[in-house]
Write an enzyme that holds these catalytic residues in place. Structure first.
Site, PDB file in Angstrom:
ATOM      1  N   SER A 294       0.820  -1.207   0.000  1.00 22.07           N
ATOM      2  CA  SER A 294       0.000   0.000   0.000  1.00 22.07           C
ATOM      3  C   SER A 294       0.862   1.269   0.000  1.00 22.07           C
ATOM      4  CB  SER A 294      -0.949  -0.046   1.191  1.00 22.07           C
ATOM      5  OG  SER A 294      -1.909   0.969   1.135  1.00 22.07           O
ATOM      6  N   ASP A 305       9.694   5.697 -10.198  1.00 27.78           N
ATOM      7  CA  ASP A 305       9.196   6.323 -11.425  1.00 27.78           C
ATOM      8  C   ASP A 305       9.912   7.636 -11.736  1.00 27.78           C
ATOM      9  OD1 ASP A 305       7.468   4.269 -11.879  1.00 27.78           O
ATOM     10  OD2 ASP A 305       5.640   5.361 -11.348  1.00 27.78           O
ATOM     11  N   LYS A 319      -0.558  -4.237  -3.361  1.00 30.87           N
ATOM     12  CA  LYS A 319      -1.868  -3.742  -2.917  1.00 30.87           C
ATOM     13  C   LYS A 319      -2.074  -2.337  -3.468  1.00 30.87           C
ATOM     14  CE  LYS A 319      -4.819  -2.717   1.046  1.00 30.87           C
ATOM     15  NZ  LYS A 319      -5.153  -1.341   0.602  1.00 30.87           N
TER      16      LYS A 319
END
Length: 553
Positions: A294, A305, A319
């Site tokens: 999460s 990224d 998740k």
């Protein structure tokens, strides 16, 4: 009194019937809301008839709760009903705050014990220790109660008193504690791990997680840190905005961190960094594993990224589902999945599709053939549908069967409990080592203890024997199997020598926990954790570090 409450719950069910009836009168039969109203009517009618006609007395509250939980279980593991009596526990999970004594309790060897007092809070300050057996909380005998019941007895409003009776060795002690507001730290440890490299262990994303990380980083930089390891292994996640703010520590203002996309417009949100970073240049390694979930995955994935950090470890949990808490009647709540997380490259980290179930009712993993390709800021290829994959993948660490047996049978725990009764203190966590003399004492202590186990090779031979009997080859290879079994039959005495180093490591962790608690265990592990060694190697070559963040040619 029981009948009164039963009638009250039944009245509620009848009210549902009435509401459902009104809904039925307003919506045509082809409308989805008609189907909802019809099934509510059926459900409430069923509860009413059960309460009237079932041969034994039923508890409508319990029955309806079971029905609700079964219904929600059909959706996904994260959608759950929170009745009023569990709201305090839910608040602890989301905020990290509660009123109590500040101790983790558990059951070992069939006894309820203090497993870890939190440093600086009432349990530890009042002298309670790991392995203290809980006998009474106030006037309540808790020997045969489960740990959740004991936990509720220990919790209460701040500044109220609670008396605890414990057994320590042969002594029985009565300890009076004053409850206080317990705020669990998101950063149980930070420090310099090697040379100019700082280390921050981030264990949760409850209230103030980003502030805890920011303060730790500032302190480490004051100590001379020029590189940083952020460890989110085993971190289950928590508050979304705390994850956004942790990312903001390392990347500039007004950068997208995560989007939430769902069925309703009101859950469509874009979360961006809102302030200037503390340090957007410091070389950064983020450590993840299969229990990082999460919010942990949002932090690791967003930093990956933006090519802001090198990720080391194992693929995260996957998740990518967003839960919202919605209030219900009678102070109950439902925590339900309303959207999915999408990180800056555009990928979703969710690994299991709960809309497609197998024959056992389990969700399906996204097959490799359906995973999509995305690009990081620098043009590196990353994929969706399976959590966050590290830039440097490590194998999971395994332990010898003898070590596993000694730990799971609580023999290490029991030996250290005796050690702690005889020794008031030990040296600092990173300086403490299990000496050969102490290890020899442990080996002698084991002489009359039961800790049998089967090695992996022995298990393989057992399986071979079963398959040989099943496929009618047993008589042909019987003699060879017997010779093989004798040649690999394990010796406990030899295994205690062969696996001495890792058994010493287990002893060290347990001993350090008795004197320095959670923080000490983390600190002591810094020099014996091969995954941290791998993280440190990333910093050893500046060109190689940059290469990890560049697209492969």
């Amino acid at each position: 009194m029981k009948n009164y409450f039963s009638r009250k719950r039944l009245f509620t069910s009848l009210a549902v019937v009435g509401i459902a009836g009104l809904m039925l009168s307003f919506y045509p039969k082809n409308d989805k809301l008609f189907e909802l109203a019809k099934n509510l009517d059926i459900f409430a009618s069923l509860v009413r008839e059960l309460d009237t006609y079932y041969v034994d007395e039923i508890d409508p509250n319990e029955l309806v709760t079971v029905g609700i939980n079964a219904m929600l279980a059909e959706l996904d593991p994260y959608t759950e009903y929170i009745p009023e009596e569990e709201s305090d526990d839910f608040r602890v999970l989301t905020t990290g705050e509660y009123g109590g004594v500040g101790a983790l309790i558990g059951n070992r060897l069939g006894k309820n014990m203090i497993m870890m007092p939190y440093k600086g809070f009432p349990a530890q300050v009042s002298g309670l220790k790991v392995a203290d057996e809980l006998l009474k909380v106030d006037t309540v005998n808790v020997i045969n109660k489960n740990t959740s019941e004991i936990s509720k007895l220990l919790k209460g409003p701040a500044n109220t008193e609670v008396n605890v009776v414990v057994k320590r060795g042969v002594d029985t002690l009565s300890v009076k504690l004053t409850r206080k507001k317990i705020v669990i730290s998101n950063v149980p440890y930070y420090g310099m791990v090697e040379g100019e490299t700082g280390y921050i262990k981030l264990s949760d994303f409850t209230t103030n997680a980003a502030q805890d990380v920011a303060l730790a980083l500032q302190d480490l930089k004051a100590q001379g840190a020029k590189k940083l390891i952020l460890d989110v292994r085993d971190n289950p996640g928590g508050i979304l905005m705390e994850a956004v703010n942790v990312v903001n520590i390392f990347i500039p203002k007004n950068k997208e961190v995560v989007k939430t996309i769902g069925k309703l417009d009101k859950v469509l949100s874009e979360y961006k960094t809102s302030s200037s970073p503390i340090d957007k240049e410091i070389p950064l390694v983020v450590m993840i594993n299969e229990r990082s979930a999460s919010a942990s995955e949002i932090v690791a994935g967003a930093l990956q990224d933006y090519d802001r950090a090198v990720l080391v470890g194992r693929t995260s949990f996957g998740k990518g589902l967003v839960q919202s808490t919605i209030p219900l009647a009678y102070n109950s709540q439902v925590k339900l999945t309303t959207a999915k997380y999408y990180i800056p490259s555009g990928r979703c980290i969710q690994a299991i599709d709960y809309s497609i179930k197998d024959e056992d009712g389990n969700g399906s993993y996204v097959p490799d053939s359906l995973r999509q390709e995305f690009q990081t800021k620098n043009g590196r290829t990353v994929y969706d549908g399976a959590g966050i994959e590290p830039d440097i993948a490590l194998d999971s660490r395994s332990f010898a069967p003898i070590t596993y047996s000694l730990v799971t049978r609580s023999l290490v725990f029991s030996f250290v409990s005796e050690f702690a009764l005889e020794n008031d203190s030990i040296v600092a966590p990173r300086s403490f080592e299990v000496s050969d003399e102490l290890y020899a004492s442990f080996v002698d202590w084991l002489q009359d203890k039961e800790y049998d186990y089967i090695t992996r090779v022995e298990k393989t031979i057992e399986d071979l024997e079963k398959y040989a009997e099943k496929e009618k080859y047993f008589d042909d290879i019987k003699e060879e199997l017997e010779k093989l079994k004798k040649s690999v039959s394990h010796s406990k005495e030899q295994d205690l020598i062969t696996f001495e180093d890792e058994i010493k490591e287990a002893l060290k962790d347990e001993i350090v926990s008795r004197y320095y608690y959670q923080k000490g265990v983390i600190e002591a592990s810094l020099d014996q954790d091969p995954e941290i060694e791998s993280a440190l190697e990333v910093f050893s070559d500046a060109k190689q570090y940059e290469a990890y963040l560049s697209p492969s040619k």
